[in-house]
Every structure is written in C-alpha cells, then in structure tokens.
Design a protein around this motif. Sequence first.
Motif, PDB file in Angstrom:
ATOM      1  N   MET A 306      -4.030 -10.796   1.762  1.00 55.04           N
ATOM      2  CA  MET A 306      -2.580 -10.934   1.613  1.00 55.04           C
ATOM      3  C   MET A 306      -2.151 -12.179   2.375  1.00 55.04           C
ATOM      4  N   TYR A 307      -1.345 -13.003   1.743  1.00 53.15           N
ATOM      5  CA  TYR A 307      -1.138 -14.345   2.255  1.00 53.15           C
ATOM      6  C   TYR A 307       0.316 -14.670   2.585  1.00 53.15           C
ATOM      7  N   VAL A 308       1.206 -13.714   2.389  1.00 54.53           N
ATOM      8  CA  VAL A 308       2.626 -13.946   2.654  1.00 54.53           C
ATOM      9  C   VAL A 308       3.176 -12.731   3.404  1.00 54.53           C
ATOM     10  N   ASP A 309       4.019 -12.963   4.389  1.00 52.66           N
ATOM     11  CA  ASP A 309       4.647 -11.858   5.111  1.00 52.66           C
ATOM     12  C   ASP A 309       5.389 -10.942   4.137  1.00 52.66           C
ATOM     13  N   GLY A 310       5.284  -9.653   4.373  1.00 54.86           N
ATOM     14  CA  GLY A 310       5.942  -8.672   3.512  1.00 54.86           C
ATOM     15  C   GLY A 310       5.002  -8.032   2.517  1.00 54.86           C
ATOM     16  N   MET A 311       3.836  -8.654   2.310  1.00 59.90           N
ATOM     17  CA  MET A 311       2.854  -8.063   1.416  1.00 59.90           C
ATOM     18  C   MET A 311       2.077  -6.982   2.155  1.00 59.90           C
ATOM     19  N   THR A 312       1.763  -5.919   1.462  1.00 59.15           N
ATOM     20  CA  THR A 312       0.956  -4.846   2.022  1.00 59.15           C
ATOM     21  C   THR A 312       0.088  -4.274   0.912  1.00 59.15           C
ATOM     22  N   CYS A 313      -0.811  -3.370   1.274  1.00 57.16           N
ATOM     23  CA  CYS A 313      -1.731  -2.799   0.291  1.00 57.16           C
ATOM     24  C   CYS A 313      -1.170  -1.505  -0.284  1.00 57.16           C
ATOM     25  N   LEU A 314      -1.173  -1.398  -1.595  1.00 58.91           N
ATOM     26  CA  LEU A 314      -0.818  -0.162  -2.289  1.00 58.91           C
ATOM     27  C   LEU A 314      -2.103   0.614  -2.572  1.00 58.91           C
ATOM     28  N   PRO A 315      -2.287   1.791  -1.963  1.00 53.17           N
ATOM     29  CA  PRO A 315      -3.482   2.590  -2.252  1.00 53.17           C
ATOM     30  C   PRO A 315      -3.521   2.990  -3.724  1.00 53.17           C
ATOM     31  N   PRO A 316      -4.659   3.448  -4.206  1.00 54.06           N
ATOM     32  CA  PRO A 316      -4.752   3.815  -5.621  1.00 54.06           C
ATOM     33  C   PRO A 316      -3.755   4.912  -5.974  1.00 54.06           C
ATOM     34  N   VAL A 317      -3.125   4.759  -7.126  1.00 56.02           N
ATOM     35  CA  VAL A 317      -2.151   5.750  -7.584  1.00 56.02           C
ATOM     36  C   VAL A 317      -2.817   6.705  -8.571  1.00 56.02           C
ATOM     37  N   ASP A 318      -2.315   7.915  -8.614  1.00 56.71           N
ATOM     38  CA  ASP A 318      -2.888   8.965  -9.454  1.00 56.71           C
ATOM     39  C   ASP A 318      -2.424   8.796 -10.896  1.00 56.71           C
ATOM     40  N   ALA A 319      -3.387   8.644 -11.809  1.00 61.88           N
ATOM     41  CA  ALA A 319      -3.052   8.510 -13.230  1.00 61.88           C
ATOM     42  C   ALA A 319      -2.654   9.844 -13.845  1.00 61.88           C
ATOM     43  N   GLN A 320      -2.789  10.908 -13.099  1.00 60.48           N
ATOM     44  CA  GLN A 320      -2.376  12.249 -13.541  1.00 60.48           C
ATOM     45  C   GLN A 320      -3.107  12.686 -14.816  1.00 60.48           C
ATOM     46  N   ASN A 321      -4.380  12.287 -14.890  1.00 62.12           N
ATOM     47  CA  ASN A 321      -5.189  12.665 -16.059  1.00 62.12           C
ATOM     48  C   ASN A 321      -6.407  13.492 -15.654  1.00 62.12           C
ATOM     49  N   GLY A 322      -6.402  13.977 -14.413  1.00 66.58           N
ATOM     50  CA  GLY A 322      -7.489  14.827 -13.964  1.00 66.58           C
ATOM     51  C   GLY A 322      -8.658  14.097 -13.337  1.00 66.58           C
ATOM     52  N   THR A 323      -8.592  12.759 -13.258  1.00 63.65           N
ATOM     53  CA  THR A 323      -9.665  11.984 -12.632  1.00 63.65           C
ATOM     54  C   THR A 323      -9.254  11.582 -11.218  1.00 63.65           C
ATOM     55  N   THR A 324     -10.217  11.105 -10.442  1.00 64.07           N
ATOM     56  CA  THR A 324      -9.942  10.629  -9.083  1.00 64.07           C
ATOM     57  C   THR A 324      -9.629   9.140  -9.130  1.00 64.07           C
ATOM     58  N   PRO A 325      -8.448   8.727  -8.658  1.00 61.76           N
ATOM     59  CA  PRO A 325      -8.123   7.300  -8.680  1.00 61.76           C
ATOM     60  C   PRO A 325      -8.822   6.554  -7.537  1.00 61.76           C
TER      61      PRO A 325
END
Length: 518
Positions: A306-325
């Motif tokens: 991440m190269y600019v202030d204010g950026m952060t990491c978004l963890p994996p989001v759940d696709a809600q299809n029964g799999t592990t994101p």
Amino acid sequence: MKRIFALVLALMMALAIGAYAEGGLDKGGVTNATGYPITNEPITLDVVWSYASAQDFSQMHDVFDWIEKETNIRLNLITYTEDDQVALMFAGGEYPDFAVRINASDLQRQNAVDAGDLVPLDEYIDTYCPTWKAFFEKYELTNKLTQIDGERFTLPWVNFAAYDRQLRDLQVIYEPWLNELGFEMPTTIEELTAYLRALKAAAGIGTIPENVMPLYFLSGNWVGGEFNIYSQFGVYMGGADYLVAEDGKVKYQAVNPAIKEPLKWMQQMYKEGVIPSECFTDDWSTYLTRRQSDPVQCGIHYSYGMYVDGMTCLPPVDAQNGTTPYLTSQSNVPNGYHCFYLFKDNEYPVATMRLMEFFVENVENMTNLAIGLEGEMWEYNADGKRSQIKTMYTEESKPISGVWNQFPGILADDFYANWDNNEFTDGGIRAVEFNEKLIGKTVPQELNVVCGVLDAESSAMMSQYYTDISNCQKATFARWITTDADIDAEWDAYVAEIESYNLAGWLELKQQAYDLLH
C-alpha cells in the motif's frame, strides 16, 4: 616402544589437525578450515553480478569493506549490464571465481554442468557449510527445486517471510471513501457490491474524483490481476496458469464450472462501470502509476503493498456460496533459485564456500549482508529485536545498504523470529496487515502447484500446449467480462476449444513435473 610410537603418532595427528585448522587449504595454503579470518592473508575473488539500478554495488562500500575486514577476502565486482554478456561468458568458458544472481537460463546452467564448468557443492557444504546443510535438510522442497539434475551446483536466495510467501496481492481498499459514503468494511460479496456501486454513483462528489475506478486490476497478470476475485468465490489457484493441486492431482481451474460465478459477477460490474475498461488495456507501467496515484483514483485494487496514506487491507469477503473465501497465496519457494555459482578455475574453492557460510551462519551476519551494517542500517530495539532504522537504496543510504536478494541468503524462520517489521523494512506495512488480518485467510500452500523440471523436449512441448491454451482462456474471459455474452450458453464450446489444444497432454506433463517434487 609401543608407548613411544603412540606418543609420536598422537603428536603427528595433533600437528596435522593444528595445521589444518590454521591453514593449509586452497592455493598457497592460505585458507583455514575453521575460524576467522577465513584466510591467513588477504585474497581477492572475482565475482560477476548482473546490474540492478537500485542495488548498484559500485556505491555500496561499507558492506564489502565489512566482508574483507571479517574474512580477509576482497571481492572484485565485475558488472554485467546485458544478458548477452552472461551468454558470452557461458559460451566462451571464460569464468570468474564465482557469480551471484546473473539470471542465467536453464540451458546455460545445464550446459555448464555438462561441460564440467560448474563445481558440485555437496562435498563443500558437508564439510564447511553446516548452516546451509541444515537448511536444505529442513526444507526438502527448496533443496529439490534448487538442484540441477538432482545434484547441487548453486545456492539460492530465500526469503520465507510469511507475509511475502503466503500471500500474493493484498486487496487494497481506500478507507476514507468508505467512511465518506457511510459504509462499514465489507464482509460479504453483497456488501462489497453495494459499496462499489455507491462509489461509482458518487463520482465527482466530495473527495471522490470524476474518473474514479471503483475496482481496478491488471487483467490476467499474476501481480495486480483479478485472481483474488476468483479465490474469494472459492475457485483457488496458485498462479496465472489457473492450476491447483487437489489431493495430489493437478487440475485446471479455467475449465472448472465454478469459475462461471465470479466471471458473471465481473461481467455485471463491468456493465455498470464499476470495473473500468482500463483493466483490460493498461500496461504494467500504467498499473504501477494508478495503484499509487495521489490523489487516489482506485477504490479497491490488488497489489503487493500500500503506497498512499488511507489505504488498508480488505480481508477476503464471503461469496455466500458455501465455499471458504481466501486471498491468493504464493508458493513457499525460493525467490531466487540460483544465486551463487562456483566455477572450475577458482583456486580458492574452500575459502569461497566458507564465505557463503559466513553470510548465513547467524542472523546478524545475514542482516549485515542483506540490509546493511548494524548501527548504520539496523540496530537492536528496546524489545531486543533487530530493527531497520533507514530505508534501503535512497540516495543517502545507498553506500551503507546491503545487497538484499543479489547474493545467496537464508531469510527463514530463524531470521524472522527476532525481527521487527516497521515502516523502513521492505514489505513492512504489508507484514503488519498480514499479521493482523490475513493469517489463515490465504489459499493453503498445499493447493499451489510447484513443479520440478522435465527434460528439454517435454518442457518445450508443455510450453507449446500452454501457449494455445492460455491465449484461448485469456481472450474468452476478457470477452465474456466486457460484453453481454451468455457465459452459460458458450461454456461447453469454450471447454471443447481448450481441450482441442491438448489440455489433457499439458496436464499430464504438469502432473509429471509436480510428481518430481511430491
């Protein structure tokens, strides 16, 4: 008489051992088997390296002076700036004492082995390099990957930082816009979609620019590409070749029907302008500019850091299809398979190999070589951890910076057990984000396909098959995402075309290469 003989024999053995320990090895008997300095008098070794502008050895005085002070070995650095110089060296058989990272090809290395130009290292490692020996015994996969025809002729550069090896790209989100639009950090694909749509609708309002790119990636590129999207929908792969290993079997995920779901999602996001057309037209340099532009242009993008202030990491989001994101991971393999070559005419092979051991035998030496000297580039902090105190390769720090990945090295468990990641370290911010948010949330290492090297004919055939397969996959996926194509209706024809390029033959060869190491 027997007693006198025994005493004489013991004295002779003691003298021999003493002579061995104090010198007697290599040309002129100058090299010691143990202890420091490595040689009893100064020697110079010629070493070839391939020029890297950031890591300009001609400016890095301190680390090479330290090497000479501690070991009595001066390195005469020979700089190659063109691949043709490396090719000419191998073709002509005129070699230095050793070489470091020179980006030689598999064929060049193999020919040098066949010609006897490269010296086998196992005997030297067994006798003089206990740290390297223990490392190869502990990391069996690395040992196999860095051999040539099952024998060791080179040494690798290894950086096994978890934040580096267990993750490919961060999913970077610009948090101020999230707050500005009144959204919480998304945790599901539904929440993510709602935020991206809101960001597109807010273009030109407040701090959000008119040319905002809600979701940006570099299509098809393993670095910065869309692969985190697939893995959050439960379609995992360990590289841009779309391969995954399931129960020891290599599979091609681009013909897995489950991939239709993320493709349809991207198709809809493209139709709504959430994914811009530039994702499919930008080149590498443009991608680098966009991901770190200030003012910010991208709401979410994929990159190493991440190269600019204010950026952060978004963890994996759940696709809600029964799999592990998950987010995609890299394989835990060396970053440089062949970073040291010992050539046949080196008159100081023991001294050279003892020098390679000196670099890695403790974390202080490894840090001095890779980062720069203690007191100049790093120090022990109040917690007793080694802590970098300057950024490497700035105009101010170039003379005191270390060689990083240009020499062989071991940055593995021992190195990072007592290491402080901060704003000065390479990947320091990425490390913090990984440790706080992503442990256990990246594609498991055992799913990634790591292959050995097949014979030249098989490798050429495998490459030929993959070229056709990859071209078809890339063109089809790009068309599907950027048009109103009916993905379901076209799926069977697409799979049939991929199979017509001998998908089965390619996977069979990939399986053979995989089985060489597993």
